[in-house]
Motif scaffolding. Structure first.
Motif, mmCIF file in Angstrom:
data_model
loop_
_atom_site.group_PDB
_atom_site.id
_atom_site.type_symbol
_atom_site.label_atom_id
_atom_site.label_comp_id
_atom_site.label_asym_id
_atom_site.label_seq_id
_atom_site.Cartn_x
_atom_site.Cartn_y
_atom_site.Cartn_z
ATOM 1 N N UNK A 1 0.840 -1.206 0.000
ATOM 2 C CA UNK A 1 0.000 0.000 0.000
ATOM 3 C C UNK A 1 0.871 1.250 0.000
ATOM 4 N N UNK A 2 1.894 1.262 0.830
ATOM 5 C CA UNK A 2 2.787 2.412 0.906
ATOM 6 C C UNK A 2 3.473 2.677 -0.430
ATOM 7 N N UNK A 3 3.968 1.622 -1.063
ATOM 8 C CA UNK A 3 4.646 1.784 -2.351
ATOM 9 C C UNK A 3 3.701 2.230 -3.457
ATOM 10 N N UNK A 4 2.491 1.708 -3.479
ATOM 11 C CA UNK A 4 1.519 2.146 -4.494
ATOM 12 C C UNK A 4 1.208 3.631 -4.343
ATOM 13 N N UNK A 5 1.063 4.066 -3.102
ATOM 14 C CA UNK A 5 0.753 5.482 -2.864
ATOM 15 C C UNK A 5 1.925 6.385 -3.225
ATOM 16 N N UNK A 6 3.129 5.989 -2.856
ATOM 17 C CA UNK A 6 4.294 6.849 -3.046
ATOM 18 C C UNK A 6 4.872 6.797 -4.450
#
Length: 82
Positions: A13-18
């Motif tokens: 989730x963090x990587x998709x957002x960033x």
């Protein structure tokens, strides 16, 4: 990402957002999903067997849906009054 570690879900989730600057929605039904649900822009916990950890996310999403419906209803009724 069924049956993955909570940290793996949170990392995704963090990587998709960033990396992609995307809005991320996560669904889940247990404590393993709690970190990803918390990190996501939209989180929805499902099922009767869902844990207490996910309940605040459910209430937030439901309140957003109800607010959107109220806004749609009030804007739609103003157009039909002519």
């Amino acid at each position: 990402m069924a049956r993955s570690l909570p940290l793996d879900k949170h990392t995704l989730v963090t990587n998709l957002r960033n990396m992609f600057k995307e809005v991320v929605a996560v669904t889940g039904d247990g404590t393993n999903d709690a970190p990803a649900l918390h990190e996501a822009d939209i989180g929805l916990s499902m099922g009767i067997a869902g844990t207490e950890v996910c309940l605040p996310v459910i209430f937030f999403v439901i309140s957003l849906i109800l607010t959107g419906l109220e806004m749609y209803s009030s804007s739609f009724s103003s157009f039909t009054s002519y």
